[in-house]
Write a protein that holds these residues in place. Structure first.
Motif, PDB file in Angstrom:
ATOM      1  N   TYR A   1      22.832  30.117  14.974  1.00  0.00           N
ATOM      2  CA  TYR A   1      22.340  30.190  16.348  1.00  0.00           C
ATOM      3  C   TYR A   1      21.574  31.502  16.560  1.00  0.00           C
ATOM      4  O   TYR A   1      21.968  32.542  16.044  1.00  0.00           O
TER       5      TYR A   1
ATOM      6  N   TYR B   1      20.508  33.782  19.926  1.00  0.00           N
ATOM      7  CA  TYR B   1      20.689  33.969  21.358  1.00  0.00           C
ATOM      8  C   TYR B   1      19.831  35.150  21.820  1.00  0.00           C
ATOM      9  O   TYR B   1      19.606  36.106  21.080  1.00  0.00           O
TER      10      TYR B   1
ATOM     11  N   GLY C   1      24.747  37.267  30.246  1.00  0.00           N
ATOM     12  CA  GLY C   1      25.388  36.720  29.059  1.00  0.00           C
ATOM     13  C   GLY C   1      24.347  36.189  28.085  1.00  0.00           C
ATOM     14  O   GLY C   1      23.186  36.001  28.456  1.00  0.00           O
ATOM     15  N   PRO C   2      24.725  35.946  26.856  1.00  0.00           N
ATOM     16  CA  PRO C   2      23.772  35.418  25.868  1.00  0.00           C
ATOM     17  C   PRO C   2      23.261  34.038  26.264  1.00  0.00           C
ATOM     18  O   PRO C   2      24.013  33.219  26.802  1.00  0.00           O
TER      19      PRO C   2
ATOM     20  N   LEU D   1      21.309  30.693  24.631  1.00  0.00           N
ATOM     21  CA  LEU D   1      20.927  30.083  23.364  1.00  0.00           C
ATOM     22  C   LEU D   1      19.424  29.833  23.319  1.00  0.00           C
ATOM     23  O   LEU D   1      18.855  29.229  24.227  1.00  0.00           O
TER      24      LEU D   1
ATOM     25  N   GLN E   1      19.358  26.414  17.786  1.00  0.00           N
ATOM     26  CA  GLN E   1      20.510  26.137  16.939  1.00  0.00           C
ATOM     27  C   GLN E   1      20.033  25.332  15.733  1.00  0.00           C
ATOM     28  O   GLN E   1      19.342  24.319  15.893  1.00  0.00           O
TER      29      GLN E   1
ATOM     30  N   LEU F   1      20.766  38.094  19.390  1.00  0.00           N
ATOM     31  CA  LEU F   1      21.998  37.907  18.640  1.00  0.00           C
ATOM     32  C   LEU F   1      21.897  36.687  17.745  1.00  0.00           C
ATOM     33  O   LEU F   1      21.406  35.645  18.164  1.00  0.00           O
TER      34      LEU F   1
ATOM     35  N   GLY G   1      29.522  23.979  13.308  1.00  0.00           N
ATOM     36  CA  GLY G   1      28.984  23.876  14.655  1.00  0.00           C
ATOM     37  C   GLY G   1      29.997  23.452  15.699  1.00  0.00           C
ATOM     38  O   GLY G   1      29.696  23.414  16.873  1.00  0.00           O
ATOM     39  N   LYS G   2      31.201  23.118  15.279  1.00  0.00           N
ATOM     40  CA  LYS G   2      32.200  22.693  16.253  1.00  0.00           C
ATOM     41  C   LYS G   2      33.310  23.724  16.415  1.00  0.00           C
ATOM     42  O   LYS G   2      34.251  23.497  17.158  1.00  0.00           O
ATOM     43  N   GLU G   3      33.216  24.831  15.691  1.00  0.00           N
ATOM     44  CA  GLU G   3      34.283  25.811  15.722  1.00  0.00           C
ATOM     45  C   GLU G   3      33.793  27.137  16.282  1.00  0.00           C
ATOM     46  O   GLU G   3      32.730  27.219  16.880  1.00  0.00           O
ATOM     47  N   THR G   4      34.591  28.133  16.079  1.00  0.00           N
ATOM     48  CA  THR G   4      34.267  29.480  16.533  1.00  0.00           C
ATOM     49  C   THR G   4      32.922  29.936  16.002  1.00  0.00           C
ATOM     50  O   THR G   4      32.586  29.703  14.840  1.00  0.00           O
ATOM     51  N   GLN G   5      32.165  30.594  16.873  1.00  0.00           N
ATOM     52  CA  GLN G   5      30.919  31.215  16.459  1.00  0.00           C
ATOM     53  C   GLN G   5      31.180  32.690  16.186  1.00  0.00           C
ATOM     54  O   GLN G   5      31.829  33.367  16.976  1.00  0.00           O
TER      55      GLN G   5
ATOM     56  N   PHE H   1      29.454  36.318  15.646  1.00  0.00           N
ATOM     57  CA  PHE H   1      28.211  36.963  16.013  1.00  0.00           C
ATOM     58  C   PHE H   1      27.907  38.173  15.133  1.00  0.00           C
ATOM     59  O   PHE H   1      28.810  38.905  14.716  1.00  0.00           O
ATOM     60  N   GLY H   2      26.621  38.379  14.901  1.00  0.00           N
ATOM     61  CA  GLY H   2      26.174  39.609  14.285  1.00  0.00           C
ATOM     62  C   GLY H   2      26.057  40.709  15.324  1.00  0.00           C
ATOM     63  O   GLY H   2      26.268  40.470  16.507  1.00  0.00           O
ATOM     64  N   PRO H   3      25.672  41.930  14.902  1.00  0.00           N
ATOM     65  CA  PRO H   3      25.605  43.065  15.832  1.00  0.00           C
ATOM     66  C   PRO H   3      24.391  43.023  16.754  1.00  0.00           C
ATOM     67  O   PRO H   3      24.352  43.751  17.747  1.00  0.00           O
TER      68      PRO H   3
END
Lengths: 113, 113
Positions: free
Chosen positions: B33, B35, B42-43, B45, B48, B91, B98-102, B104-106
């Motif tokens: 993703y 963002y 907030g981020p 999208l 994806q 971000l 794609g159905k679980e926790t995302q 994130f990079g810094p």
């Protein structure tokens, strides 16, 4: 369009105080996630709630998902300076169920020693 | 396990210039993703990917933004030409399917002057 409204947007409190952050929507989400983001970093997942009425605890943090799965709250007990950061709620599981997250605008928390 | 890597961390350009951001997701994560997070929000999208295919780019300003994930691993996001309102943190996040926790990079902090 699905929207998430967070309140308050800013919160400055003294160490040891309790606080609650709210996340509200007119839309139903299949899951609700809470993230914390520190300056210069990406968001980090704190918790995921998926069942209406669900309550999860993470040390001094208590998360609740509303019965109708349209709202959520984050309660912090005895806040500490290390809790300072941006708290984001994110709703998942829209009609397309692609894993897309809709984020709230965030609540900036400052805990003063 | 290495996290999501992004570069550069900071970029300052003048309006109408071009800029590119790079993301390397967590190894084995099929979903990536991008963002945009504007200060105080907030981020949001932008796009994806599932492997090297686009799942959702409904909020990508396609007249100036483009993204690719040619080999289904790392990805680049390009802005050409940049506008002042593109100043934000970009971000990158990844998840296994794609159905679980995302995760994130810094982020890359872009300032357009």
């Amino acid at each position: 369009t699905q929207l998430l409204e967070q309140s308050p947007q800013f919160l400055s409190i003294q160490e040891g105080e309790n606080l609650t952050v709210y996340c509200n929507s007119s839309s139903v989400f299949s899951s609700l996630q809470w993230y914390r983001q520190e300056p210069g970093e990406g968001p980090v997942l704190l918790v995921t709630v998926v069942t209406g009425g669900e309550v999860k605890k993470l040390k001094r943090l208590t998360f609740q998902f509303g019965d109708a799965r349209k709202d959520s709250s984050l309660h912090i007990t005895a806040a500490q300076p290390g809790d300072t950061g941006l708290y984001l709620c994110a709703g998942g599981g829209g009609s397309s169920n692609t894993g897309k997250l809709i984020f709230g605008q965030g609540t900036t928390l400052q805990v003063k020693p | 396990e290495a996290g999501v890597a992004q570069s550069p961390r900071y970029k300052i350009i003048e309006k109408r210039q071009s800029v590119a951001f790079w993301c390397n997701p967590i190894s084995g994560h099929a979903t990536l993703y991008w963002y945009q997070q504007i200060l105080g929000q907030g981020p949001k999208l932008l796009i994806q990917f599932q492997n090297n295919g686009v799942v959702d780019d409904s909020q990508l300003p396609k007249d100036r933004f483009s993204a690719e994930r040619l080999k289904g691993v790392d990805s680049t996001l390009k802005i050409q030409p940049a506008k002042l309102e593109d100043s934000a943190v970009y971000l990158c996040a990844s998840s296994p399917t794609g159905k679980e926790t995302q995760y994130f990079g810094p982020g890359t902090r872009l300032l357009v002057l």
